[in-house]
Each structure stands twice: as structure tokens, then as C-alpha cells.
Design an enzyme around this catalytic site. Structure first.
Site, PDB file in Angstrom:
ATOM      1  CE  LYS A  52       7.063   2.262   5.338  1.00 45.38           C
ATOM      2  NZ  LYS A  52       5.981   1.287   5.392  1.00 45.38           N
ATOM      3  CD  GLN A  96       2.149   1.528   5.011  1.00 44.23           C
ATOM      4  OE1 GLN A  96       3.250   1.632   4.464  1.00 44.23           O
ATOM      5  NE2 GLN A  96       2.033   1.251   6.300  1.00 44.23           N
ATOM      6  CG  ASP A 119       7.033  -4.589   3.710  1.00 48.28           C
ATOM      7  OD1 ASP A 119       7.824  -3.918   4.406  1.00 48.28           O
ATOM      8  OD2 ASP A 119       5.978  -4.125   3.243  1.00 48.28           O
TER       9      ASP A 119
END
Ligand code: NAP
Length: 304
Positions: A52, A96, A119
Site C-alpha cells: 500500500k 491494518q 477503508d
């Protein structure tokens, strides 16, 4: 022959578009920024986050990798998130998962400012998505829609069956399909006669987390299959069940001692009209949509 929906190529196209938008924003003095929070040393998480951060660099997006130790407390994480919520150079906050068990994951995800929730996990964004208001949608389901649209697969009026009802994949995927005017059915572990339901699907989305679970007799011939599942196969007998006679897979398995299979049995793809392969289908879209969400968040926060 079924059409293979090339997720890697679609992801590359989206990333190209994002890079162009980043350039346009730079002219206006704006550089989108993503904070990636990676706790401890979980090898799979490290690989995902590294990729990412690298993609941010490739597209001209600023990124800040923050790596608290795996002894971090919920309070310390909440303070960190609050700090990121306040920072003007950060438009998106990515935490994460999974987090160590002493950390209250829900409390943390709820603490992320909805405006920076790239997200799309915050209840405010889930609510906005459900009520059809512009929102930061979860990346993997948003990627599913991009694959269908950019591949010219009609969605409106089609029967879409989503197997799996998680908050991060199944439910938002169903909601996005509904907004595209599909007739949706959501299935889960308590669904009776699952095959009878999945056989009605013009578009079948599998987000179950069980290798090769959707078998050929569960698929309507000609259907579009979107396989979200990512499962590692290390057992030889299991490998043979999915890939016996597949020379390319044999080579991977011999080299690495493992390979990846989705939630759909590879033989089920043979009767589909179109399908996303695993790997190389939905997977690549997740990072591409994270980048797109970061730029979107940067623009929304500035009213652009
Ligand atoms: P999850 O939270 O474990 O949810 C799995 C869902 O499948 C649940 O709703 C569960 O039903 C349902 N299910 C389990 N067994 C079933 C059965 N026998 N029959 C019908 N439904 C069943 O998983 P997830 O996070 O949504 O992830 C799903 C898959 O997608 C995993 O393979 C994951 O690795 C993959 N994934 C891929 C990406 C990507 O970038 N491509 C991103 C995220 C996830 P209940 O609710 O009744 O338990």
C-alpha cells in the site's frame, strides 16, 4: 469459453486515473496523504502495508507508516488515531487488521474520523452507504463493482446473490449492487439449500473464506462469478482436488509449497459466462480502490 475478468489490468487503469487526479490536485497545492498504522510484526500484514505504501509512492500520494509495538494498549492507539484525525497532511487513515487481542478493534475503528475512513468501516460511512448518500465505500466491494462495470457486465435488473454477510465484504457488496439496481439476495451459514439460491444468480459473489466452496452444480450456466476469497492451499490432496492436471499451478506449488484458491472451485468457472480468477481478480482492486478513496477523501475534506 468463459471470459476472464482481468482484475490486475482494471486495477492498473484505476491507478493510472488516480495518478492523473493527484497531478491535477498538485496544481491546486493539494497532496493527498495516507497514514498506515501497522501494529507489531504480522508477516501477511507487513506485506499488505508495504504494498500500500509503495503504491502511494507510485501514484504521488504522501504516506506515513506508523508502527506501534505489539504491546500497544487501546488507550495509546486511540491517542494515535486522534492525532491522525487532527493532522492536516493526512486525508486517509488505514489501520491494518488484525490487531493484537488486547486492543479493542471496534473502539479504534469507531474513533477514526469518518472523513478520513478510507477503508469505509466506520458506522457513519456504513450508514451513508446504506442510505445511498456519497460515502467512502469499503475498498474490496467497491472493487467488485468496478470490475463488473468496466468489463461491461450488466448489473441493473440482474439477480445478484452474495454469499457472505461480513461488514467489510458481503454486506457492502450487496448494498452497492442494490444501488446499481440488481435484485439482491444475501446468503450466510444458516441459509437453507444454498445451491438452490446460488443457481438463481446472474451475478454470484463469493465472500465466504472457505476454499473451493462454490461447486459447479451451485452455478447457473453463463453466470458471472466474482470470487472474493483468498485461501492458501498447502495440502497435496487438497491441491489435487482443485488443480490436478494444471501445469502452471503444479509449478507454483512445487516451487513454493503452496498456492492460492478462492471460495469458488476452479471447475465451477468452466460453466460461467465470466469470472474473476484467483489470484489476479478482485485482489488487485482492493489497493487501487484504497488509493481512489484517499484522493476522494482529500477532495471531500476540502470541499472540492
Ligand atoms: P468473514 O468475516 O469470515 O465472513 C464469511 C461469511 O461467509 C460469513 O457471513 C459466513 O456466514 C459466511 N459463511 C461461512 N460459511 C458458510 C457456509 N457454509 N455457507 C454459507 N455461508 C457461509 O470473511 P470476510 O472477511 O468477509 O472474507 C471473505 C473472504 O474474502 C475470505 O476468503 C477473505 O480472505 C477474502 N477477502 C479478500 C479480500 C480481497 O482483497 N480480495 C478482502 C477481504 C477479504 P455467517 O455470517 O452466518 O457466519
Amino acid at each position: 469459453m468463459p471470459k476472464v475478468l482481468d482484475g490486475a489490468a482494471i486495477a492498473a487503469q484505476i491507478k493510472q486515473e488516480v495518478a492523473e487526479e493527484v497531478k491535477l490536485l498538485a496544481v491546486r497545492g493539494v497532496r493527498p496523504g495516507l497514514a498506515a498504522v501497522l501494529v507489531g510484526h504480522v508477516p501477511a500484514s507487513e506485506i499488505y502495508v508495504r504494498s500500500k505504501v509503495q503504491t502511494c509512492a507510485d501514484l504521488g500520494i504522501f504516506s506515513d507508516l506508523i508502527s506501534p509495538p505489539d504491546t500497544v494498549t487501546t488507550e495509546e492507539m486511540l491517542e494515535l488515531v486522534e492525532n491522525l484525525n487532527q493532522r492536516d497532511d493526512i486525508d486517509g487513515i488505514l489501520i491494518q487488521l488484525p490487531l493484537p487481542k488486547q486492543v479493542d478493534t471496534k473502539a479504534l475503528l469507531d474513533a477514526v474520523s469518518p472523513a478520513k475512513d478510507v477503508d469505509g468501516f466506520h458506522p457513519v460511512n456504513a450508514g451513508r452507504l446504506q442510505s445511498g448518500r456519497p460515502a467512502l465505500a469499503p475498498c474490496t466491494p467497491a472493487g467488485v463493482i468496478e470490475i463488473l462495470k468496466r468489463s461491461g457486465i450488466p448489473i441493473s435488473g440482474q439477480n445478484a446473490v452474495v454469499v457472505g454477510r461480513s461488514d467489510i465484504v458481503g454486506k457492502p457488496a450487496a448494498m452497492l449492487l442494490l444501488h446499481e439496481n440488481a435484485t439482491i439476495t444475501i446468503c450466510h451459514s444458516k441459509t437453507r439449500d444454498l445451491g438452490a439460491v446460488t443457481r438463481q444468480a446472474d451475478i454470484l459473489v463469493a465472500a465466504i473464506g472457505r476454499p473451493g466452496f462454490i461447486t459447479p452444480e451451485m452455478v447457473k450456466p453463463g453466470a458471472t462469478i466474482i470470487d472474493v476469497g483468498i485461501n492458501r492451499v498447502t495440502d497435496r490432496a487438497e491441491f489435487d482436488r482443485y488443480f490436478a492436471g494444471n501445469a502452471k499451478r503444479e509449478a507454483t506449488f512445487a516451487k513454493r509449497g503452496s498456492t492460492i484458491v478462492g471460495d469458488v472451485h476452479p471447475h465451477a468457472f468452466e460453466i460461467a459466462g465470466a469470472y474473476t480468477p484467483v489470484p489476479g481478480g478482485v485482489g488487485p482492486l482492493t489497493i487501487a480502490m484504497l488509493m481512489a478513496n484517499t484522493v476522494r477523501a482529500a477532495k471531500m475534506r476540502r470541499g472540492l
